[in-house]
Scaffold this active site. Sequence first.
Site, PDB file in Angstrom:
ATOM      1  NE  ARG A   1      -6.975   4.295   5.711  1.00 40.46           N
ATOM      2  CZ  ARG A   1      -6.141   4.926   6.534  1.00 40.46           C
ATOM      3  NH1 ARG A   1      -6.472   5.104   7.800  1.00 40.46           N
ATOM      4  NH2 ARG A   1      -4.994   5.401   6.102  1.00 40.46           N
TER       5      ARG A   1
ATOM      6  CG  ASP B   1       3.023   1.183   9.401  1.00 43.59           C
ATOM      7  OD1 ASP B   1       3.284   1.415   8.207  1.00 43.59           O
ATOM      8  OD2 ASP B   1       2.751   2.070  10.223  1.00 43.59           O
TER       9      ASP B   1
ATOM     10  CB  ILE C   1       2.265  18.537   6.574  1.00 54.06           C
ATOM     11  CG1 ILE C   1       1.510  19.872   6.682  1.00 54.06           C
ATOM     12  CG2 ILE C   1       1.288  17.375   6.653  1.00 54.06           C
ATOM     13  CD1 ILE C   1       0.601  20.124   5.491  1.00 54.06           C
ATOM     14  CG  ASP C   2       6.837  20.256  10.786  1.00 53.87           C
ATOM     15  OD1 ASP C   2       6.186  19.189  10.702  1.00 53.87           O
ATOM     16  OD2 ASP C   2       7.872  20.352  11.453  1.00 53.87           O
TER      17      ASP C   2
ATOM     18  CE  LYS D   1      -1.689   1.582   4.031  1.00 52.00           C
ATOM     19  NZ  LYS D   1      -1.354   2.995   4.341  1.00 52.00           N
ATOM     20  CG  ASN D   2       2.326   2.635   3.462  1.00 55.95           C
ATOM     21  OD1 ASN D   2       1.180   2.986   3.165  1.00 55.95           O
ATOM     22  ND2 ASN D   2       2.684   2.351   4.687  1.00 55.95           N
TER      23      ASN D   2
ATOM     24  NE  ARG E   1      -2.760  11.578   8.061  1.00 59.79           N
ATOM     25  CZ  ARG E   1      -2.831  12.807   8.540  1.00 59.79           C
ATOM     26  NH1 ARG E   1      -3.997  13.352   8.745  1.00 59.79           N
ATOM     27  NH2 ARG E   1      -1.760  13.496   8.775  1.00 59.79           N
TER      28      ARG E   1
ATOM     29  CB  CYS F   1      -5.192  10.647  11.181  1.00 56.91           C
ATOM     30  SG  CYS F   1      -3.689   9.786  11.557  1.00 56.91           S
TER      31      CYS F   1
ATOM     32  CB  ILE G   1       7.015   6.254  14.613  1.00 61.72           C
ATOM     33  CG1 ILE G   1       8.256   5.361  14.534  1.00 61.72           C
ATOM     34  CG2 ILE G   1       6.763   6.993  13.305  1.00 61.72           C
ATOM     35  CD1 ILE G   1       9.549   6.109  14.219  1.00 61.72           C
TER      36      ILE G   1
ATOM     37  NE  ARG H   1       0.580  10.488  10.267  1.00 65.04           N
ATOM     38  CZ  ARG H   1      -0.010   9.504   9.599  1.00 65.04           C
ATOM     39  NH1 ARG H   1      -1.130   8.994  10.056  1.00 65.04           N
ATOM     40  NH2 ARG H   1       0.497   9.045   8.469  1.00 65.04           N
TER      41      ARG H   1
END
Length: 418
Positions: free
Chosen positions: A399, A307, A123-124, A22-23, A92, A116, A329, A121
Amino acid sequence: MSKLIINGQRALSGAAEIQGAKNSALPILAATVLTKGESVLFRCPDLSDVEASLGILRYLGCTAQRSGDAVVVKSEGLCRHDIPDGLMRKTRGSLVFLGAVLASTGRARLCFPGGCEIGLRPIDLHLKALRQLGAVVKERHGCIDCRAVHGLKGAQIALPFPSVGATEDIILAACTACGTTTITNAAREPEIRDLADYLNRCGAKIYGAGEGEIVIDGVKSLSGCNHALIPDRIVAATLISCAAMTGSEITLKGVIHSHLGAVLPVFEDAGCAFKAVENELTVKAPVKRLRPMKIVRTMPYPGFPTDAQAPLLAASTIADGTTVFIENIFENRFRHASELTRMGADIKTEGKFAVVEGVPRLYGAAVEAVDLRGAAALLAAGLSAEGRTELSGVKYLERGYERFEQVLSSLGADVKKI
Ligand code: EPZ
């Protein structure tokens, strides 16, 4: 709202083919907007997160069709640079469209949902890097408007943290920029290497993907290509946990053992035995109880993957002793603990720490998943538990796990979707 009904304590047997990652699929689908012509992505998993990305591609003007286990994308028709809220909120993984659309059209506008299920999460790192590449980035209440009217220029980008998404966004923005971009402290996940392999096959010049330093020489244009995605190492780790929790021996087909470098030793410490033959991996659970895994720290690749923490934590609940998890993480990634406790597990969580005291067995219960990997953990626990488990929140499972209840049923599990 569908549910899974699991009748536990059945041993699994046989073999399962591991789906495409998926990733890898999400960033590579975003990367197609950088190319002219057609790309065929083989082993592209049929997941709701992938469907969401296909929806974004179609909205942007591309064509994207599934044909069997492949997805065919043509990007000639790209005619938009904004991604609507509704589509953004579905996954995401859509953030990586930011760098790709900006590089391809000179502009990108999207509203990025903040936190989420598993954490804030931020995004800087993405936005700072795009500014370093010459983009003008305006952000207000999570809506981001990026412009690079004179194109993007190569830059030296040092990431303070090896963020997977930021590394991917930079690669996507930099591969058609003017000049050379260097990323130091880049994420090393295999999916980064897979994205670079796809882009290099399209004509990009990306060196060192998978290492801590990546160099990207900007090229003028990219043309679509055929690419087979790598297998999903987290789905493989999840099936290993299912086997470990049910005293089973199963074979995983189409795995890349080196992608599981930090996962296999933890299950070996717990008493599992592995046999690796070419791209197959057989896992045999111990006859007696699993041994505790002692301490498990989630780390950026090649460390233990965050994960796989939830599926492994499920296995630790029936081990013969104590396991301590340190989730380095994400801030909020033990939400499966409370539901596992309803099944009889003994888990205490405090911030990034979870202490699991193994119990002899779990008991079936009505439990609810609230995030993707937590859903997988509860499903694995249901396979091992005495009695019937009703798992709701199956949309989270879908998902990231392709037809997972069918995969488990084919291995002998008693799992039904209602
Ligand atoms: C990717 O998420 C994966 N998602 C995640 O998988 C995975 O858990 C994660 O990498 C770590 O391996 C996809 O690939 C679609 P990060 P990403 O940027 O890119 C912080 C799953 O279950 N951070 O490496 O979001 C962030 O808050 C999903 O398949 C910033 O502070 O991960 C987090 O604490 C879940 N600022 C840490 O870095 C930023 O700008 C790791 O995030 C970006 C990230």
